[in-house]
Design a protein around this motif. Structure first.
Motif, PDB file in Angstrom:
ATOM      1  N   LYS A   1      48.545  49.084  29.226  1.00  0.00           N
ATOM      2  CA  LYS A   1      48.114  48.174  30.296  1.00  0.00           C
ATOM      3  C   LYS A   1      47.535  48.946  31.470  1.00  0.00           C
ATOM      4  CE  LYS A   1      51.368  44.436  29.196  1.00  0.00           C
ATOM      5  NZ  LYS A   1      52.517  43.643  29.666  1.00  0.00           N
TER       6      LYS A   1
ATOM      7  N   GLN B   1      43.684  48.592  32.833  1.00  0.00           N
ATOM      8  CA  GLN B   1      43.393  48.233  34.215  1.00  0.00           C
ATOM      9  C   GLN B   1      42.513  49.301  34.874  1.00  0.00           C
ATOM     10  OE1 GLN B   1      43.890  45.460  35.547  1.00  0.00           O
ATOM     11  NE2 GLN B   1      43.562  45.791  37.720  1.00  0.00           N
TER      12      GLN B   1
ATOM     13  N   LYS C   1      38.951  48.854  33.727  1.00  0.00           N
ATOM     14  CA  LYS C   1      38.299  47.731  34.409  1.00  0.00           C
ATOM     15  C   LYS C   1      37.856  48.140  35.810  1.00  0.00           C
ATOM     16  CE  LYS C   1      40.776  43.948  32.078  1.00  0.00           C
ATOM     17  NZ  LYS C   1      41.726  42.823  32.290  1.00  0.00           N
TER      18      LYS C   1
ATOM     19  N   VAL D   1      39.596  41.429  40.344  1.00  0.00           N
ATOM     20  CA  VAL D   1      40.335  42.334  39.454  1.00  0.00           C
ATOM     21  C   VAL D   1      41.363  43.135  40.240  1.00  0.00           C
ATOM     22  CG1 VAL D   1      40.099  44.337  37.928  1.00  0.00           C
ATOM     23  CG2 VAL D   1      38.443  42.478  37.815  1.00  0.00           C
TER      24      VAL D   1
ATOM     25  N   GLY E   1      45.239  42.779  39.747  1.00  0.00           N
ATOM     26  CA  GLY E   1      45.923  43.966  39.245  1.00  0.00           C
ATOM     27  C   GLY E   1      47.117  44.390  40.067  1.00  0.00           C
TER      28      GLY E   1
ATOM     29  N   ILE F   1      50.332  43.468  38.683  1.00  0.00           N
ATOM     30  CA  ILE F   1      50.650  44.316  37.535  1.00  0.00           C
ATOM     31  C   ILE F   1      51.361  45.576  38.007  1.00  0.00           C
ATOM     32  CG2 ILE F   1      49.630  45.682  35.666  1.00  0.00           C
ATOM     33  CD1 ILE F   1      47.407  43.640  35.485  1.00  0.00           C
ATOM     34  N   ARG F   2      50.893  46.138  39.135  1.00  0.00           N
ATOM     35  CA  ARG F   2      51.549  47.326  39.685  1.00  0.00           C
ATOM     36  C   ARG F   2      52.973  47.005  40.104  1.00  0.00           C
ATOM     37  NH1 ARG F   2      50.616  49.379  44.742  1.00  0.00           N
ATOM     38  NH2 ARG F   2      48.689  48.191  44.951  1.00  0.00           N
TER      39      ARG F   2
END
Length: 415
Positions: free
Chosen positions: A169, A173, A176, A244, A248, A251-252
């Motif tokens: 992942k 990321q 991207k 994005v 993101g 996600i962090r």
């Protein structure tokens, strides 16, 4: 009346007489008037042309100045728009680069965690299990330490799979974000090139250009991108990159949560393993202390039993001497003669003494036999205790020293 030939001549006769093509005065006057009229018309036309030219001079000058001012103004506006977009691009690029840097940090942490778990922790656990298989005899048991070590290994294998998933992942990321960074860099380069062109055009004037450029009719390539498309292009890139970036960041946070949970689970399980080792070592020490105490007491008992055996030997010897004395006396009394060979009280008492002494000797011999057996068993117990002490000390050495040394290699707090 006779007429003179020159008197009655007209223009035609005169022409015929001398061979010239003469015009009449009327023609002459008319022609002069026509020439004067034509010249006047040309002069008036010239005056109008001069006035029109002066007007065009002024008009073109005004138009040139107006166009120049308008072009300069629009150029400034364009430059400001481009500079603003450049600042927005650089700001967005900085945010993306910062996020990429943070994700690279997470990637390094995940790689270090994988290396620590797979390269160190699993190796330590395998070595501890191998060492504990070197335990001997009854100590080779499936105890709590063994259970906790296996549970820690399963936990590490599960976390390793989770780390690989997180790694994928993070890499996705980063790809991207780098794609948007590339698009922003390309757009920024194009815009800075446009700024250089506008700056160059700003320094140009009518005296610094070559007129030969007018001969090239194909120099201009018509632009196919509209202003709206130009304005939306950068805005769309920035908006998509920001989306994005914003998408993101959770996600962090998810990475932080997962890594913290993994860390807590590993630390908790490591503490459980260390606690199991500590309790097991305490059990070994307690058993070893009891065995040592038991061995010391058994050795003391052996010494006491040996002293008892020695006393029994001496006592049996004494009792056998008394028994021999009694038998001798009875044997001597059998040599009495006549009526003296009777069963008197002394005879009866000697028989009682013999019976008593034989019973005592037999009891003492039985006791000595039991004591000898007891001594042998006590020595066997000492031997067994010594063997158990060796077994326990070997197990203690494995758990308290060898495994403890291996466990020091594990440091889950490193990631």
């Amino acid at each position: 009346m006779f007429d003179h030939p020159l008197i009655n001549m007209n223009c035609n006769n005169y022409c015929n007489l001398y061979g010239y093509d003469y015009h009449t005065t009327t023609d002459w006057r008319y022609n002069s008037e026509q020439e004067i009229t034509a010249a006047e018309e040309q002069r008036e036309l010239a005056q109008r042309l001069i006035l029109e030219a002066d007007r065009l001079f002024g008009q073109t000058k005004d138009s040139v100045m107006k166009n120049k001012l308008d072009v300069d103004h629009r150029s400034k506006v364009k430059v400001k728009d481009i500079e603003y977009k450049c600042r927005e691009i650089e700001k967005q690029k900085y945010d993306l680069d910062e996020e990429i840097c943070l994700l690279l940090g997470y990637q390094v942490r995940i790689e270090n965690a994988n290396k620590l778990l797979v390269g160190d922790a699993l190796e330590v656990i395998a070595e501890c299990l191998r060492l504990r298989n070197c335990r001997q005899s009854i100590d080779l048991v499936f105890d709590d330490v063994e259970k906790e070590l296996l549970r820690e290994r399963e936990l590490i294998l599960g976390i390793n799979d989770q780390l690989e998933d997180l790694q994928d992942k993070v890499v996705l990321q980063i790809r991207k974000l780098r794609a948007f960074v590339y698009n922003l860099v390309v757009d920024l380069r194009c815009k800075k090139n446009a700024l250089q062109i506008e700056e160059h055009n700003k320094n140009l004037n009518e005296n610094t250009v070559e007129l030969s450029i007018l001969n090239n009719k194909n120099i201009f390539k018509p632009a196919t991108i509209s202003t709206t498309e130009w304005d939306r292009f950068t805005l769309d890139i920035i908006s998509a990159a920001n989306k994005v970036l914003v998408d993101g960041r959770p996600i962090r946070a998810f990475f932080d949560k997962c890594l913290n949970k993994m860390f807590n689970d590993l630390v908790g399980q490591s503490d459980a393993v260390n606690l199991a080792f500590r309790l097991r070592v305490e059990e070994y020490l307690e058993v070893i202390e009891k065995l040592n105490k038991q061995r010391d007491e058994t050795v003391k008992n052996v010494e006491e039993v040996e002293e008892t055996i020695e006393k029994l030997k001496n006592t049996i010897g004494d009792r056998e001497a008394y028994l021999a004395l009694a038998h001798t006396r009875l044997s001597n009394r059998t040599r009495r003669e006549g009526v003296e060979l009777c069963r008197d009280e002394l005879e009866l008492r000697l028989y009682e003494e013999v019976v008593q002494l034989e019973h005592d000797v037999q009891s003492l011999q039985n006791m000595m036999a039991e004591s000898v057996v007891c001594r042998r068993r006590l020595k066997q117990s000492i031997a067994r205790i010594s063997v158990q002490l060796q077994v326990k000390q070997n197990s203690l050495h494995i758990d308290n020293e060898l495994c403890a040394k291996q466990r020091k290699r594990i440091n889950y707090r490193a990631f």
